[in-house]
Structures are given as structure tokens and as C-alpha cells.
Motif scaffolding. Structure first.
Motif, short mmCIF file in Angstrom:
data_model
loop_
_atom_site.label_atom_id
_atom_site.label_comp_id
_atom_site.label_asym_id
_atom_site.label_seq_id
_atom_site.Cartn_x
_atom_site.Cartn_y
_atom_site.Cartn_z
N SER A 142 0.79 -1.23 0.00
CA SER A 142 0.00 0.00 0.00
C SER A 142 0.83 1.28 0.00
N ASN A 143 2.07 1.23 0.48
CA ASN A 143 2.82 2.49 0.55
C ASN A 143 3.37 2.93 -0.81
N ASN A 144 3.45 2.05 -1.78
CA ASN A 144 3.90 2.45 -3.11
C ASN A 144 2.96 1.97 -4.23
N ASN A 145 1.84 1.39 -3.86
CA ASN A 145 0.82 0.93 -4.81
C ASN A 145 1.37 -0.03 -5.85
N LYS A 146 2.25 -0.88 -5.42
CA LYS A 146 2.78 -1.92 -6.29
C LYS A 146 2.42 -3.28 -5.71
N GLY A 147 2.78 -4.32 -6.40
CA GLY A 147 2.51 -5.66 -5.92
C GLY A 147 2.88 -6.67 -6.99
N GLU A 148 2.28 -7.85 -6.84
CA GLU A 148 2.55 -8.92 -7.79
C GLU A 148 1.34 -9.85 -7.83
N MET A 149 1.15 -10.47 -8.99
CA MET A 149 0.11 -11.49 -9.12
C MET A 149 0.68 -12.66 -9.88
N SER A 150 0.17 -13.87 -9.57
CA SER A 150 0.63 -15.05 -10.30
C SER A 150 -0.49 -16.07 -10.38
N LEU A 151 -0.61 -16.67 -11.56
CA LEU A 151 -1.58 -17.75 -11.79
C LEU A 151 -0.89 -19.07 -11.48
N THR A 152 -1.60 -19.93 -10.75
CA THR A 152 -1.02 -21.20 -10.33
C THR A 152 -1.93 -22.39 -10.63
N GLN A 153 -3.04 -22.15 -11.29
CA GLN A 153 -4.04 -23.19 -11.55
C GLN A 153 -3.50 -24.24 -12.54
N PRO A 154 -3.52 -25.52 -12.18
CA PRO A 154 -3.10 -26.57 -13.14
C PRO A 154 -4.00 -26.54 -14.38
N GLY A 155 -3.39 -26.76 -15.53
CA GLY A 155 -4.15 -26.76 -16.77
C GLY A 155 -4.37 -25.38 -17.36
N CYS A 156 -3.83 -24.36 -16.72
CA CYS A 156 -3.96 -22.99 -17.19
C CYS A 156 -2.57 -22.42 -17.49
N PRO A 157 -2.51 -21.34 -18.24
CA PRO A 157 -1.20 -20.75 -18.52
C PRO A 157 -0.51 -20.32 -17.22
N SER A 158 0.77 -20.55 -17.15
CA SER A 158 1.55 -20.07 -16.02
C SER A 158 1.86 -18.60 -16.29
N PHE A 159 1.56 -17.74 -15.32
CA PHE A 159 1.75 -16.31 -15.53
C PHE A 159 2.07 -15.65 -14.20
N SER A 160 3.04 -14.74 -14.23
CA SER A 160 3.39 -13.96 -13.06
C SER A 160 3.84 -12.58 -13.52
N SER A 161 3.42 -11.55 -12.79
CA SER A 161 3.79 -10.19 -13.19
C SER A 161 3.70 -9.23 -12.02
N PRO A 162 4.58 -8.23 -12.02
CA PRO A 162 4.38 -7.11 -11.09
C PRO A 162 3.12 -6.35 -11.51
N ILE A 163 2.50 -5.67 -10.54
CA ILE A 163 1.32 -4.87 -10.81
C ILE A 163 1.48 -3.50 -10.15
N VAL A 164 0.71 -2.54 -10.65
CA VAL A 164 0.58 -1.22 -10.04
C VAL A 164 -0.92 -0.99 -9.90
N TRP A 165 -1.36 -0.46 -8.76
CA TRP A 165 -2.79 -0.36 -8.47
C TRP A 165 -3.09 0.85 -7.58
N THR A 166 -4.34 1.29 -7.62
CA THR A 166 -4.84 2.33 -6.71
C THR A 166 -6.32 2.09 -6.45
N ILE A 167 -6.81 2.69 -5.36
CA ILE A 167 -8.25 2.71 -5.07
C ILE A 167 -8.64 4.17 -4.82
N THR A 168 -9.66 4.65 -5.53
CA THR A 168 -10.13 6.02 -5.32
C THR A 168 -11.20 6.03 -4.23
N LYS A 169 -11.56 7.22 -3.80
CA LYS A 169 -12.58 7.36 -2.76
C LYS A 169 -13.95 6.90 -3.23
N THR A 170 -14.15 6.77 -4.54
CA THR A 170 -15.42 6.27 -5.06
C THR A 170 -15.41 4.75 -5.25
N GLY A 171 -14.33 4.09 -4.82
CA GLY A 171 -14.26 2.64 -4.91
C GLY A 171 -13.76 2.12 -6.24
#
Length: 149
Positions: free
Chosen positions: A67-96
Motif C-alpha cells: 500500500s505504501n507504493n501501490n505496487k505488488g505482484e500477481m501469479s496464476l497457479t491453476q493446473p491446466g492454465c497458462p503459467s503467468f506472473s507479473s508485477p502490478i501497479v494499483w490504486t483505489i479512489t474514494k469512489t471505490g
């Protein structure tokens, strides 16, 4: 002169953060797993989420939010699905509104494509991201249910 420059930078920083929901962003800090993906007709219709894979491939995916730099990471791990991992950048506004950039190692400013979702039902241990997608000419809400790990 240094004080004036510093003061101007602080004013710009405060102004740019004014539309962000700091409390909601801090609430997402940590590690999460998508436990469920739902939408009307999900037994018959496939939705390609985030231009990566079928939405059902995101069940079991791992996400981290800093939360302090609005970064992170996501990765798919489901068998039978594409393997994927990536850094992310995200924010949440006051309107959701939740903005997401999947950067795949690029600087966020060089990534021109992003996603706009809604945050719903946020608690200490769960929240939902809701994406509106067009399926057969109809707007459908795809709901990603997150649980804290």
C-alpha cells in the motif's frame, strides 16, 4: 529556494493523493488469493480476464498488494492454465474505483493498457473486485472474491 521547491513538491503530492482512498488501500496490504470467480452464465460462457487467461484460471491465483507504493505482484497457479506472473501497479479512489496495470516488468508509465474495476465488500480478510465485461452485447459483472492468506 530549497524550501520553496520542497513546499511545492509537498503540495503537489498532497493534491495528487487527495482522490485516493488511503484507508482502503492500507486494508489491502498483504497477500491474497482469489477463491471464487462468478458471473451470470459462467457455466456456459468463457471470459478472458485481463487479456491473460480464462477467468476460472484465476481461482487460486496469488496476489500481493503493497500500500505504501501501490505496487505488488500477481501469479496464476491453476493446473491446466497458462503459467503467468507479473508485477502490478494499483490504486483505489474514494469512489471505490480500482485501477490495475499488469506491468510484466515494464515501468508503469510505459504500460498503456490498464483495467478499471470496483472494490466491494472490503473487510479485514476479504474483498471483491468487480469487472464489467461485454458478453454477447450485454454488460456482465465478473466478481473476483479475494481471501487473505
Amino acid at each position: 529556494m530549497k524550501k520553496i521547491v520542497f513546499l511545492c513538491m509537498m503540495v503537489a503530492l498532497v493534491a495528487s493523493c487527495g482522490s485516493l482512498d488511503q484507508k482502503s488501500q492500507v486494508g489491502l496490504k498483504g497477500n491474497w488469493t482469489i477463491t471464487q470467480v462468478t458471473y451470470p452464465g459462467s457455466d456456459y460462457i468463457k471470459v478472458n480476464s485481463f487479456d491473460i487467461a480464462d477467468s476460472k484460471c484465476f481461482i487460486g491465483s496469488n496476489w500481493s498488494f503493497v500500500s505504501n507504493n501501490n505496487k505488488g505482484e500477481m501469479s496464476l497457479t491453476q493446473p491446466g492454465c497458462p503459467s503467468f506472473s507479473s508485477p502490478i501497479v494499483w490504486t483505489i479512489t474514494k469512489t471505490g474505483d480500482f485501477t490495475l496495470k499488469i506491468t510484466e516488468g515494464e515501468k508503469a508509465k510505459r504500460v498503456s493498457q490498464g483495467y478499471y474495476l470496483k472494490v466491494r465488500n472490503q473487510t479485514d480478510n476479504s474483498f471483491q473486485l468487480v469487472d464489467n465485461v461485454n458478453v454477447g452485447g450485454n454488460n456482465v459483472e465478473v466478481v473476483y472474491q479475494f481471501q487473505r492468506r
